[in-house]
Enzyme design. Structure first.
Site, PDB file in Angstrom:
ATOM      1  N   GLY A  81       0.787  -1.236   0.000  1.00  0.00           N
ATOM      2  CA  GLY A  81       0.000   0.000   0.000  1.00  0.00           C
ATOM      3  C   GLY A  81       0.816   1.281   0.000  1.00  0.00           C
ATOM      4  N   GLU A  96       4.503   4.421   6.487  1.00  0.00           N
ATOM      5  CA  GLU A  96       3.319   3.581   6.269  1.00  0.00           C
ATOM      6  C   GLU A  96       2.233   4.405   5.596  1.00  0.00           C
ATOM      7  OE1 GLU A  96       2.293   0.681   6.145  1.00  0.00           O
ATOM      8  OE2 GLU A  96       2.686  -0.550   7.913  1.00  0.00           O
ATOM      9  N   ASP A  97       1.385   3.737   4.821  1.00  0.00           N
ATOM     10  CA  ASP A  97       0.224   4.431   4.264  1.00  0.00           C
ATOM     11  C   ASP A  97      -0.839   4.622   5.341  1.00  0.00           C
ATOM     12  OD1 ASP A  97      -0.060   1.654   4.292  1.00  0.00           O
ATOM     13  OD2 ASP A  97      -1.308   1.577   2.502  1.00  0.00           O
ATOM     14  N   ASP A 128      -3.856   1.373  11.627  1.00  0.00           N
ATOM     15  CA  ASP A 128      -5.166   1.113  12.244  1.00  0.00           C
ATOM     16  C   ASP A 128      -4.959   0.686  13.692  1.00  0.00           C
ATOM     17  OD1 ASP A 128      -7.505   1.451  10.551  1.00  0.00           O
ATOM     18  OD2 ASP A 128      -6.559   0.028   9.204  1.00  0.00           O
ATOM     19  N   PHE A 167     -15.032   3.758   5.100  1.00  0.00           N
ATOM     20  CA  PHE A 167     -14.536   2.661   4.262  1.00  0.00           C
ATOM     21  C   PHE A 167     -13.867   3.296   3.041  1.00  0.00           C
ATOM     22  CE2 PHE A 167     -13.879  -1.094   2.086  1.00  0.00           C
ATOM     23  CZ  PHE A 167     -14.389  -2.198   2.747  1.00  0.00           C
ATOM     24  N   ASP A 215      -6.418  -0.302  -0.754  1.00  0.00           N
ATOM     25  CA  ASP A 215      -7.162  -1.168  -1.664  1.00  0.00           C
ATOM     26  C   ASP A 215      -8.420  -1.736  -1.015  1.00  0.00           C
ATOM     27  OD1 ASP A 215      -5.683  -2.980   0.108  1.00  0.00           O
ATOM     28  OD2 ASP A 215      -6.358  -4.567  -1.235  1.00  0.00           O
ATOM     29  N   ARG A 268      -6.143   0.973  -5.641  1.00  0.00           N
ATOM     30  CA  ARG A 268      -4.913   1.600  -5.136  1.00  0.00           C
ATOM     31  C   ARG A 268      -4.495   2.759  -6.027  1.00  0.00           C
ATOM     32  NH1 ARG A 268      -2.547  -1.871  -1.252  1.00  0.00           N
ATOM     33  NH2 ARG A 268      -2.709  -4.100  -1.683  1.00  0.00           N
TER      34      ARG A 268
HETATM   35  C1  PRP Z   1      -2.060  -1.939   5.869  1.00  0.00           C
HETATM   36  C2  PRP Z   1      -0.971  -0.918   6.149  1.00  0.00           C
HETATM   37  C3  PRP Z   1      -0.295  -1.474   7.355  1.00  0.00           C
HETATM   38  C4  PRP Z   1      -1.396  -2.215   8.078  1.00  0.00           C
HETATM   39  C5  PRP Z   1      -1.871  -1.388   9.223  1.00  0.00           C
HETATM   40  O1  PRP Z   1      -1.539  -2.982   5.112  1.00  0.00           O
HETATM   41  O2  PRP Z   1      -0.099  -0.752   5.060  1.00  0.00           O
HETATM   42  O3  PRP Z   1       0.785  -2.331   7.014  1.00  0.00           O
HETATM   43  O4  PRP Z   1      -2.468  -2.410   7.152  1.00  0.00           O
HETATM   44  O5  PRP Z   1      -2.845  -2.065   9.984  1.00  0.00           O
HETATM   45  P1  PRP Z   1      -2.718  -2.266  11.557  1.00  0.00           P
HETATM   46  O6  PRP Z   1      -2.350  -0.936  12.150  1.00  0.00           O
HETATM   47  O7  PRP Z   1      -4.108  -2.707  11.969  1.00  0.00           O
HETATM   48  O8  PRP Z   1      -1.695  -3.321  11.830  1.00  0.00           O
HETATM   49  P2  PRP Z   1      -2.465  -4.084   4.401  1.00  0.00           P
HETATM   50  O9  PRP Z   1      -2.575  -5.286   5.263  1.00  0.00           O
HETATM   51  O10 PRP Z   1      -3.758  -3.468   3.979  1.00  0.00           O
HETATM   52  O11 PRP Z   1      -1.584  -4.520   3.156  1.00  0.00           O
HETATM   53  P3  PRP Z   1      -1.204  -3.666   1.842  1.00  0.00           P
HETATM   54  O12 PRP Z   1      -0.142  -2.679   2.279  1.00  0.00           O
HETATM   55  O13 PRP Z   1      -0.656  -4.662   0.894  1.00  0.00           O
HETATM   56  O14 PRP Z   1      -2.443  -2.969   1.363  1.00  0.00           O
END
Ligand code: PRP
Length: 183
Positions: free
Chosen positions: A46, A101-102, A105, A154, A161, A167
């Site tokens: 991401g 990071e993008d 959460d 959302f 994505d 994306r």
């Molecule tokens: C997203 C984002 C972080 C993670 C954050 O990745 O890039 O790595 O979620 O979530 P958290 O704070 O709850 O741990 P994702 O799993 O969507 O993968 P991607 O980067 O391939 O979209």
């Protein structure tokens, strides 16, 4: 003809607002790291859009490296443990690392990876995130540079994505509920 944009209910953060914020972050990073060139570390996938834009707003020497992970399940029980499926290309010992990071959460992924990076003894380690969802946090996460604080929307686009789609939208949009309710 099907168009990705037809699946978007509303624009949540415009392309212009994102680009302004990225420039702001890049200026702050350029200022703060002026005397200690950083290596920006991202986690695929991401982050690639944000990373590519952020790098171009930084006007000091900077290196970039990536990791890729696969998840066992980002639950509190798993402590966010992930499996590293691609490690950094270069050692970071003694270097100034900015973890990018993008989105954050729960904070579990970031905490796990920050711990992993800290174990390699960088000279310094900070974090930069474009979208922060503090209300979803399960573990405290110290973030030096935050782009936008967001809620429960959302959202997709600008790297985010849904089922590997959207994306490549240049803005962040709210996905129409029928898209994720139908699958
Ligand atoms: C997203 C984002 C972080 C993670 C954050 O990745 O890039 O790595 O979620 O979530 P958290 O704070 O709850 O741990 P994702 O799993 O969507 O993968 P991607 O980067 O391939 O979209």
């Amino acid at each position: 003809m099907y168009c990705m944009k037809d699946d978007i209910a509303d624009i949540f953060i415009s392309e212009e607002a994102i680009q302004d914020k990225v420039r702001e972050l890049g200026a702050a990073i350029s200022r703060d790291y002026a005397n200690r060139p950083p290596v920006l570390v991202g986690v695929l996938r991401g982050v690639v859009i944000f990373m590519a834009d952020l790098l171009r707003t930084i006007d000091i020497p900077v290196a970039v490296d990536f990791m890729a992970i696969s998840r066992y399940g980002p639950t509190p029980e798993s402590g966010g443990v992930v499996r590293l499926i691609k490690d950094l290309e270069e050692p970071i010992e003694g270097r100034h690392v900015l973890f990018v990071e993008d989105i954050v959460d729960t904070g579990l992924t970031a905490n796990y990876l920050l711990r992993n990076l800290r174990g390699r003894q960088p000279a310094s380690l900070e974090m930069c995130v474009l979208f922060d969802r503090p209300r979803h946090r399960l573990i405290d996460t110290d973030i030096a540079y935050v782009g936008f604080e967001i809620g429960d929307e959302f959202i997709v686009g600008y790297g985010l994505d849904y089922a590997e789609r959207y994306r490549n939208l240049p803005y962040v949009g709210i996905l129409k509920p029928e898209i994720y309710q139908s699958s």
